[in-house]
Design an enzyme around this catalytic site. Structure first.
Site, mmCIF file in Angstrom:
data_model
loop_
_atom_site.group_PDB
_atom_site.id
_atom_site.type_symbol
_atom_site.label_atom_id
_atom_site.label_comp_id
_atom_site.label_asym_id
_atom_site.label_seq_id
_atom_site.Cartn_x
_atom_site.Cartn_y
_atom_site.Cartn_z
ATOM 1 N N HIS A 53 10.293 -5.579 -1.317
ATOM 2 C CA HIS A 53 8.322 -5.313 -1.264
ATOM 3 C C HIS A 53 8.524 -6.387 -2.667
ATOM 4 C CE1 HIS A 53 5.149 -3.172 -0.432
ATOM 5 N NE2 HIS A 53 4.841 -4.074 -1.467
ATOM 6 N N GLU B 243 6.266 -7.843 4.455
ATOM 7 C CA GLU B 243 5.500 -9.280 4.530
ATOM 8 C C GLU B 243 5.811 -10.091 3.994
ATOM 9 O OE1 GLU B 243 1.702 -8.450 2.410
ATOM 10 O OE2 GLU B 243 1.382 -7.036 3.295
ATOM 11 N N GLU C 189 1.615 -0.228 6.327
ATOM 12 C CA GLU C 189 0.640 0.189 5.813
ATOM 13 C C GLU C 189 -1.419 -0.020 6.145
ATOM 14 O OE1 GLU C 189 0.603 -3.709 2.123
ATOM 15 O OE2 GLU C 189 2.798 -2.627 2.173
ATOM 16 N N ASN D 142 1.521 -3.935 8.368
ATOM 17 C CA ASN D 142 0.287 -3.747 7.200
ATOM 18 C C ASN D 142 -0.682 -4.778 8.607
ATOM 19 O OD1 ASN D 142 2.763 -2.905 6.389
ATOM 20 N ND2 ASN D 142 2.731 -4.458 4.344
ATOM 21 N N TYR E 262 -4.865 -5.030 6.789
ATOM 22 C CA TYR E 262 -6.296 -4.630 6.507
ATOM 23 C C TYR E 262 -7.516 -5.152 6.817
ATOM 24 C CZ TYR E 262 -2.966 -2.530 2.845
ATOM 25 O OH TYR E 262 -1.943 -2.309 2.282
ATOM 26 N N ARG F 71 7.013 6.151 2.742
ATOM 27 C CA ARG F 71 7.892 5.035 2.875
ATOM 28 C C ARG F 71 7.554 4.150 0.928
ATOM 29 N NH1 ARG F 71 4.564 -1.121 3.223
ATOM 30 N NH2 ARG F 71 6.439 -2.017 3.293
HETATM 31 C C1 FCB Z 1 0.270 -6.064 0.816
HETATM 32 C C2 FCB Z 1 1.247 -5.541 -0.457
HETATM 33 C C3 FCB Z 1 1.591 -3.667 -1.445
HETATM 34 C C4 FCB Z 1 -0.353 -3.864 -1.369
HETATM 35 C C5 FCB Z 1 -1.146 -4.600 -0.219
HETATM 36 C C6 FCB Z 1 -2.735 -4.515 -0.419
HETATM 37 O O1 FCB Z 1 -0.237 -7.205 0.871
HETATM 38 O O2 FCB Z 1 2.193 -4.581 1.426
HETATM 39 O O3 FCB Z 1 1.593 -3.920 -1.844
HETATM 40 O O4 FCB Z 1 -0.669 -5.022 -2.402
HETATM 41 O O5 FCB Z 1 -0.938 -5.433 0.292
#
Ligand code: FCB
Length: 466
Positions: free
Chosen positions: A124, A169, A366, A296, A298, A80
Site C-alpha cells: 500500500h 491501486e 475500499e 476501490n 469513491y 483489511r
Molecule cells: C485510496 C487509498 C487509501 C485512501 C483512500 C481515501 O486511493 O487507497 O489509502 O487514501 O484513497
C-alpha cells in the site's frame, strides 16, 4: 441519530473495514523499521499539507489491541490492513527484521481471537527508500524484490491470512507517484511512470506465484478502476475519454484479465507506450489466475479534452495526454472535492463484468467518504452525510449484485481517521474519530450505523437455530 435504511445484500456477503500501514501505524523508526518513500516524501518541505507526516499517525503500532477491540465491537467479518515492507525488510531485500515480523504476528493473532478474518495488502505505497534509491518501480529489480518480500510474508502468515492483496491501486503508485508527483516519490516523468506501471504488474505476477507456492488461500489485487464520462459528445472530448480509459483502467485490466496491452495505448502515449521494459512472457506472468479482484471506488470522473499537449513546454508526463477532469455541478461533494454519485458505482461494476469475460469474483476493498465531522457538546460525531454516502453506495453494490455481478464482500474505508497522504490529517474518512492530540478514539454515528447494518444482515440471512 439518523435512521437510514439498511441496503440488503445476499446471504454470505461479508463486511469488513480497511486501513493501510503508513496511514495508521506511526512508530516510523521503532524496532528496526527502515524508511519508506513516504517517510522521505512527507519529511520534504512543501510536499504534504501543513508538513504532516506519518511519524505517529494513529499510533496503531502501540494501540492495535484497542483498534482490534473496536473492530470486534463493530462486528465485522474481516479486516483489511497492509504490511509495511520496510518494517519487515528494512532495506527492501536481504535482512529480515524479526521485531517487524513479530508485530504482525501479534496483530493477526489478536484479530483471530476476536473472530475476525485477516486480509493482508502487501503493498500500500510504502516502498523501502533503499529500493527507490536504486530506481524504485522504474526498475525491474524492484519487482523481484517485491517477490522476495512476498515470500517472507507468505511463509510467516500464510497459515492465518484469509485474503492476500498484492498491490493497492497501482494507478496511484505509477501515475500519481512517478508522473504527477503528488505522491511519493514525487517524480514527474513520462517514461518512468510507464516503466513503473509495467514493473508493478510484473511484481504482482511474481508475488502471485510466491503466494501460490506457499499455499495461500485467496489471492487478488485492489484496483481503483474509474467510471469515466465524457464532458460532452464533442469528438475531441470522446477522444479524450478514450485516452483516459487507457490511463485509468485498461493499463491494468487488459494485461490482468485479457492477456494483452490496451488497444489504444499508442494513441494515448504515442512512442512511449511500448517501452523496452516489456519482455516476452510478461503477459503470461501478469495474467495468472486470481481468486478475486478488489475494487476501490469513491467517485466518478468527468473527462474533457485539454489544449493540445505538443504546445505545452512542461515536461511530458504520462498523465499529460490531453485530458482534464472538471468537477461537475449539481452533485454533493465530499471534503475531498469528490462528487457523490452512487449510481456510477453500479455502472462501473456492471460495465466491468460485461467487458471482462474472465473477471474473477469481485470484492469491494475500499469505499467511504471524508466529511466535515464535528464533535458536538455531547462528545459525539453525528456524521449523517457519511451514513448517507455508505447507504447509497452499499445499495449501489446490491443493485450490481442483482444485475448479476458476483460481489463477495465490502470493506469500508476506513476504520479510523488517518494520514490521508499529501492531504495530511484534514481529511477524515474514519468510522472512528481520532483526536490527534490525545490519540483518543471515538466511534461516530456511522460506526453504529454500520454495526446495525451487519447485525440486521445476519438476522435476515442466517438460518434460524433449530
Ligand atoms: C485510496 C487509498 C487509501 C485512501 C483512500 C481515501 O486511493 O487507497 O489509502 O487514501 O484513497
Amino acid at each position: 441519530m439518523t435512521t437510514v435504511p439498511f441496503p440488503e445484500l445476499p446471504r454470505g456477503f461479508r463486511f469488513g473495514a480497511a486501513t493501510a500501514a503508513y496511514q495508521i501505524e506511526g512508530a516510523h523508526d521503532e524496532d528496526g523499521r527502515g524508511p519508506s518513500i513516504w517517510d522521505t516524501y512527507s519529511h520534504t518541505p512543501g510536499r504534504t499539507l501543513g508538513g504532516a507526516t506519518g511519524d505517529t499517525a494513529c499510533d496503531h503500532y502501540h494501540r492495535y489491541p484497542e483498534d482490534v477491540a473496536l473492530l470486534r465491537e463493530l462486528g465485522v467479518d474481516g479486516y483489511r490492513f497492509s504490511l509495511s515492507w520496510p518494517r519487515l525488510l528494512p532495506q527492501g531485500t536481504g535482512a529480515v527484521n524479526p521485531k517487524g515480523l513479530d508485530f504482525y504476528d501479534r496483530l493477526i493473532d489478536e484479530l483471530l481471537d476476536a473472530g475476525i478474518a485477516p486480509a493482508v495488502t502487501l503493498y500500500h505505497w510504502d516502498l523501502p527508500q533503499a529500493l527507490e534509491d536504486r530506481g524504485g518501480w522504474r526498475e525491474r529489480d524492484t519487482a523481484e524484490a517485491f517477490a522476495e518480500y512476498t515470500a517472507v510474508a507468505a511463509e510467516r502468515y500464510g497459515d492465518r491470512v484469509e485474503r492476500w492483496i498484492t498491490l493497492n491501486e497501482p494507478f496511484c503508485s505509477a501515475f500519481v507517484g512517478y508522473a504527477e508527483g503528488r505522491h511519493a516519490p514525487g517524480a514527474r516523468e513520462g517514461r518512468g511512470a510507464l516503466a513503473a506501471a509495467h514493473h508493478l504488474l510484473v511484481g504482482h505476477g511474481l508475488a502471485v506465484r510466491e503466494l501460490r507456492a506457499a499455499g495461500a488461500r485467496e489471492v487478488g489485487i485492489a484496483l481503483n478502476l474509474d467510471r469515466l464520462h465524457a464532458a460532452s459528445g464533442r469528438p475531441e472530448d470522446l477522444a479524450a475519454l478514450r485516452r483516459a480509459e487507457v490511463l485509468h483502467n485498461e493499463v491494468w485490466t487488459e494485461p490482468l484479465f485479457a492477456g494483452r496491452y490496451p488497444e489504444h495505448e499508442t494513441e494515448t502515449w504515442e512512442g512511449l507506450a511500448d517501452g523496452p521494459w516489456r519482455r516476452s512472457g510478461d503477459l503470461e506472468l501478469i495474467g495468472g489466475a486470481l481468486d478475486f479482484v478488489g475494487i476501490n471506488f469513491y467517485r466518478p470522473i468527468t473527462v474533457e479534452a485539454a489544449p493540445h499537449r505538443a504546445d505545452d513546454p512542461a515536461p511530458r508526463t504520462a498523465t499529460d495526454i490531453g485530458v482534464v477532469e472538471p468537477i461537475p455541478y449539481g452533485t454533493r461533494l465530499t471534503t475531498m472535492g469528490w462528487p457523490v454519485v452512487p449510481s456510477a458505482f453500479t455502472e462501473l461494476l456492471c460495465d466491468l463484468n460485461a467487458r471482462c469475460p474472465h473477471l474473477p469474483p469481485v470484492w469491494i476493498t475500499e469505499n467511504g467518504s471524508a466529511e466535515a465531522d464535528t464533535v458536538t457538546p455531547d462528545g459525539l460525531v453525528h456524521d449523517g452525510d457519511r451514513i448517507d454516502y455508505l447507504a447509497g453506495h452499499l445499495a449501489a453494490v446490491a443493485e450490481a449484485v442483482a444485475a448479476g455481478v458476483d460481489v463477495r464482500g465490502y470493506d469500508v474505508w476506513s476504520l479510523l481517521d488517518n494520514f490521508e497522504w499529501a492531504r495530511g490529517y484534514e481529511q477524515r474518512f474514519g468510522l472512528v474519530r481520532v483526536d490527534y492530540d490525545t490519540l483518543t478514539r471515538t466511534p461516530k454515528d456511522s460506526y453504529h450505523w454500520y454495526r446495525g447494518l451487519i447485525t440486521a444482515h445476519r438476522a435476515r440471512t442466517e438460518e434460524p437455530a433449530r
